[in-house]
Design a protein around this motif. Structure first.
Motif, mmCIF file in Angstrom:
data_model
loop_
_atom_site.group_PDB
_atom_site.id
_atom_site.type_symbol
_atom_site.label_atom_id
_atom_site.label_comp_id
_atom_site.label_asym_id
_atom_site.label_seq_id
_atom_site.Cartn_x
_atom_site.Cartn_y
_atom_site.Cartn_z
ATOM 1 N N ALA A 14 0.827 -1.208 0.000
ATOM 2 C CA ALA A 14 0.000 0.000 0.000
ATOM 3 C C ALA A 14 0.856 1.250 0.000
ATOM 4 O O ALA A 14 0.554 2.235 -0.694
ATOM 5 C CB ALA A 14 -0.930 -0.013 1.213
ATOM 6 N N LEU A 15 1.953 1.242 0.773
ATOM 7 C CA LEU A 15 2.824 2.416 0.822
ATOM 8 C C LEU A 15 3.585 2.598 -0.479
ATOM 9 O O LEU A 15 3.799 3.733 -0.933
ATOM 10 C CB LEU A 15 3.793 2.287 1.999
ATOM 11 C CG LEU A 15 4.609 3.525 2.355
ATOM 12 C CD1 LEU A 15 3.714 4.738 2.575
ATOM 13 C CD2 LEU A 15 5.467 3.264 3.590
ATOM 14 N N VAL A 16 3.990 1.491 -1.106
ATOM 15 C CA VAL A 16 4.675 1.592 -2.406
ATOM 16 C C VAL A 16 3.726 2.167 -3.451
ATOM 17 O O VAL A 16 4.133 2.961 -4.315
ATOM 18 C CB VAL A 16 5.195 0.204 -2.835
ATOM 19 C CG1 VAL A 16 5.622 0.220 -4.296
ATOM 20 C CG2 VAL A 16 6.373 -0.213 -1.966
ATOM 21 N N SER A 17 2.440 1.810 -3.384
ATOM 22 C CA SER A 17 1.461 2.353 -4.332
ATOM 23 C C SER A 17 1.218 3.841 -4.114
ATOM 24 O O SER A 17 0.667 4.512 -4.992
ATOM 25 C CB SER A 17 0.132 1.587 -4.208
ATOM 26 O OG SER A 17 0.308 0.219 -4.493
ATOM 27 N N ASN A 18 1.612 4.349 -2.944
ATOM 28 C CA ASN A 18 1.466 5.783 -2.634
ATOM 29 C C ASN A 18 2.800 6.323 -2.148
ATOM 30 O O ASN A 18 2.904 6.951 -1.086
ATOM 31 C CB ASN A 18 0.385 5.980 -1.571
ATOM 32 C CG ASN A 18 -0.964 5.445 -1.998
ATOM 33 O OD1 ASN A 18 -1.720 6.094 -2.703
ATOM 34 N ND2 ASN A 18 -1.283 4.224 -1.555
ATOM 35 N N MET A 19 3.834 6.073 -2.954
ATOM 36 C CA MET A 19 5.203 6.376 -2.569
ATOM 37 C C MET A 19 5.441 7.855 -2.282
ATOM 38 O O MET A 19 6.310 8.225 -1.479
ATOM 39 C CB MET A 19 6.163 5.909 -3.672
ATOM 40 C CG MET A 19 7.628 6.041 -3.313
ATOM 41 S SD MET A 19 8.126 4.909 -2.009
ATOM 42 C CE MET A 19 8.173 3.379 -2.909
ATOM 43 N N LEU A 20 4.666 8.736 -2.915
ATOM 44 C CA LEU A 20 4.868 10.167 -2.701
ATOM 45 C C LEU A 20 4.608 10.584 -1.259
ATOM 46 O O LEU A 20 5.017 11.665 -0.850
ATOM 47 C CB LEU A 20 3.969 10.973 -3.646
ATOM 48 C CG LEU A 20 4.390 11.004 -5.123
ATOM 49 C CD1 LEU A 20 3.396 11.822 -5.933
ATOM 50 C CD2 LEU A 20 5.792 11.580 -5.269
ATOM 51 N N LEU A 21 3.913 9.737 -0.499
ATOM 52 C CA LEU A 21 3.703 10.044 0.912
ATOM 53 C C LEU A 21 5.027 10.200 1.654
ATOM 54 O O LEU A 21 5.148 11.038 2.556
ATOM 55 C CB LEU A 21 2.879 8.934 1.578
ATOM 56 C CG LEU A 21 1.368 8.954 1.346
ATOM 57 C CD1 LEU A 21 0.733 7.704 1.944
ATOM 58 C CD2 LEU A 21 0.746 10.208 1.946
#
Length: 538
Positions: free
Chosen positions: A226-233
């Protein structure tokens, strides 16, 4: 923003949720009139918790306005108060003839060894900061693709690393003359045995939770994906902290300048002679209280804003169609966090700050009281119960508010009802995941500190100062990786709430996530063995 068709999950038609009891579904149906269907709110969100937003802005404006007044009214003679003398003719303090030329002679007495120490320390910390991001990204990639191998290979290090450090300090102290003379052998043996006792407790915790390690592996893999899919976080969230530091700079300057508000007045001593003393204005302590409260509230608000942005972004990913990546998810979450829901974020930050402050007072009072009376013990237990209740209340509230756009009180109530009617626990997601992550960053930071120590020892032998540099590098890497772990924990909490929403509606938005989270214990009163639940698929 995706369309309704893009974000609509498919209805559950497999046995993944047999443990979502029919009673829970019936209970949810009974409460449909009280609570609307829970979905991610892509549409317009009205302003929430406006009084707390106004109060927060008033605190900020008051802090800056009074700080500007304090900087204008400052008395430059504050730094030279000791050079003023009492003038009997005018009954006031006046500067002496040689006032402002005295103390510029002893500022540069730095030895060569100290200069080497500070040079190596600065370079080590800079290199550590530069390497922290690649290390975090590498750990994230490993957890996504090889979570099982990473977890199982790191578990022995949770035991071997503290054993090595415990034996190393004991042997090093035995051969070090200064340490051996200042630390008697009997005390060293007691410390050695005590640390081994703590290690034995860690070993017992690991083996008593061994049946949940497999579940932990899958949860970490899901959170990493999930974090890789929203890496810009990982780029946006540090910018929020950087913005907070920039925002703190003028407040810190005001706190310094406000101490210059006052006057130099004569005071009569015990011997009848007058001397000149600095007298601070009465409003200065009040400004200190205002500025510190504003800073603490702002810090807690930014922490909650980070959770809000993370939750909103991950929820959009969770409720999107498989293979469809939501557009502008981070921007939408930022707009909601610092727009219509900023009052909710401020309210949550206030609750978080007050709970932490009260807990610190209770812990401090407990440490200072040697003989605790029954009344104090009872009050302490009540305070801890209330603080724990507030922690549970606040745990998922901001996650839920980020998903639905509800105000704080409504989000807290709806979160409680959502988890209760699905027999899910608000106090338990999977604590083993957090412990495993903390152990991972401890091992990585320790190995890094050992490498730093070895390199510094080979390049420039600074003696015991090398240990200080290695320890500071260890602390810095722990802080940076701890921030990364905190983001992963927020991702896990958000996925848990999204799973609860799916479970409440008897739908499945992410099949692989349901296959894992269905194995979580239902609640403290409905905790069943993992072996009796639906097994993992492959």
């Amino acid at each position: 923003m995706g369309s309704a068709d893009e974000t609509k999950p498919f209805m559950l038609s497999d046995p993944l949720l047999p443990s979502a009891p029919s009673s829970a579904v019936a209970f949810a149906a009974e409460e449909d009139e009280q609570y609307p269907p829970i979905i991610y709110n892509h549409g317009h969100r009205p302003l929430r918790d406006l009084p707390f937003l106004i109060l927060f802005i008033l605190f900020i404006l008051s802090t800056f306005a009074l700080g500007i007044v304090a900087s204008i009214r400052r008395n430059p003679n504050r730094a030279h108060a000791s050079s003023f003398i009492y003038d009997p003719a005018s009954s006031s303090c006046i500067p002496s003839s040689s006032t402002f030329f005295s103390s510029f002679n002893s500022l540069s007495l730095v030895s060569s060894s100290s200069s080497h120490f500070f040079r190596d320390l600065i370079w080590t910390l800079v290199i550590t900061l530069l390497l922290a991001l690649p290390i975090a990204l590498a750990l994230l990639s490993l957890l996504r693709h090889f979570a099982k191998q990473v977890v199982y290979s790191s578990i022995p290090f949770f035991i071997l690393t503290p054993i090595f450090l415990n034996v190393y300090w004991f042997v090093a102290c035995q051969f070090g003359v200064t340490c051996r003379d200042s630390f008697p052998l009997a005390y060293r043996i007691l410390v050695l045995i005590f640390v081994f006792f703590l290690i034995a407790i860690v070993v017992w915790i690991i083996f008593s939770n061994w049946h949940r390690i497999k579940l932990t592996v899958h949860i970490l893999r899901i959170a990493s994906a999930a974090l890789v899919s929203n890496m810009l976080l990982l780029g946006v969230l540090p910018c929020l902290m950087l913005g907070l530091l920039v925002y703190f700079v003028p407040i810190v300057v005001f706190l310094v300048l406000v101490t210059f508000n006052g006057s130099i007045v004569p005071r009569e001593g015990d011997d009848g002679l007058y001397s000149c003393k600095w007298k601070q204005d009465r409003w200065v302590p009040a400004y200190f209280a205002l500025a510190i409260i504003t800073m603490l509230w702002s810090f807690a608000t930014i922490l909650e804003a980070k959770v809000y942005v993370t939750s909103g972004t991950v929820a959009q990913w969770y409720f999107s169609m498989e293979g469809v990546k939501p557009r502008n998810s981070i921007r939408n979450s930022l707009r909601n966090a610092f727009g219509p829901s900023f009052g909710t974020v401020c309210f949550s930050g206030l609750v978080l700050g007050v709970v932490r402050f009260v807990r610190a007072i209770v812990d401090s009072a407990r440490r200072e009281d040697i003989a605790v009376g029954f009344i104090k013990l009872l009050l302490g237990c009540c305070a801890n119960f209330l603080l724990t209740a507030f922690d549970f209340l606040n745990k998922f509230t901001i996650n839920f508010a980020a998903i639905t756009g509800e105000n704080y009180c409504s989000a807290a109530k709806m979160t409680y009802e959502l988890l209760r009617r699905n027999l899910l626990s608000a106090a338990f997601v999977e604590t083993v995941s957090t412990r495993i992550l903390v152990g991972l960053i401890f091992v990585i930071s320790t190995l890094y500190a050992i490498a730093v120590f070895a390199i510094l020892k080979a390049i420039n032998d600074l003696g015991t100062e090398t240990y200080y540099i290695a320890v500071l590098a260890w602390v810095l890497l722990m802080i940076v990786l701890g921030y990364f772990i905190h983001v992963l924990e927020n991702v896990i909490d958000t996925i848990y709430i999204c799973y609860a929403i799916d479970r409440d509606k008897a739908e499945v938005s992410k099949q692989d996530i349901h296959e894992v989270f269905v194995l979580l214990p239902l609640s403290r009163n409905h905790r069943s063995s993992l072996d009796t639940r639906t097994p993992f698929l492959a």
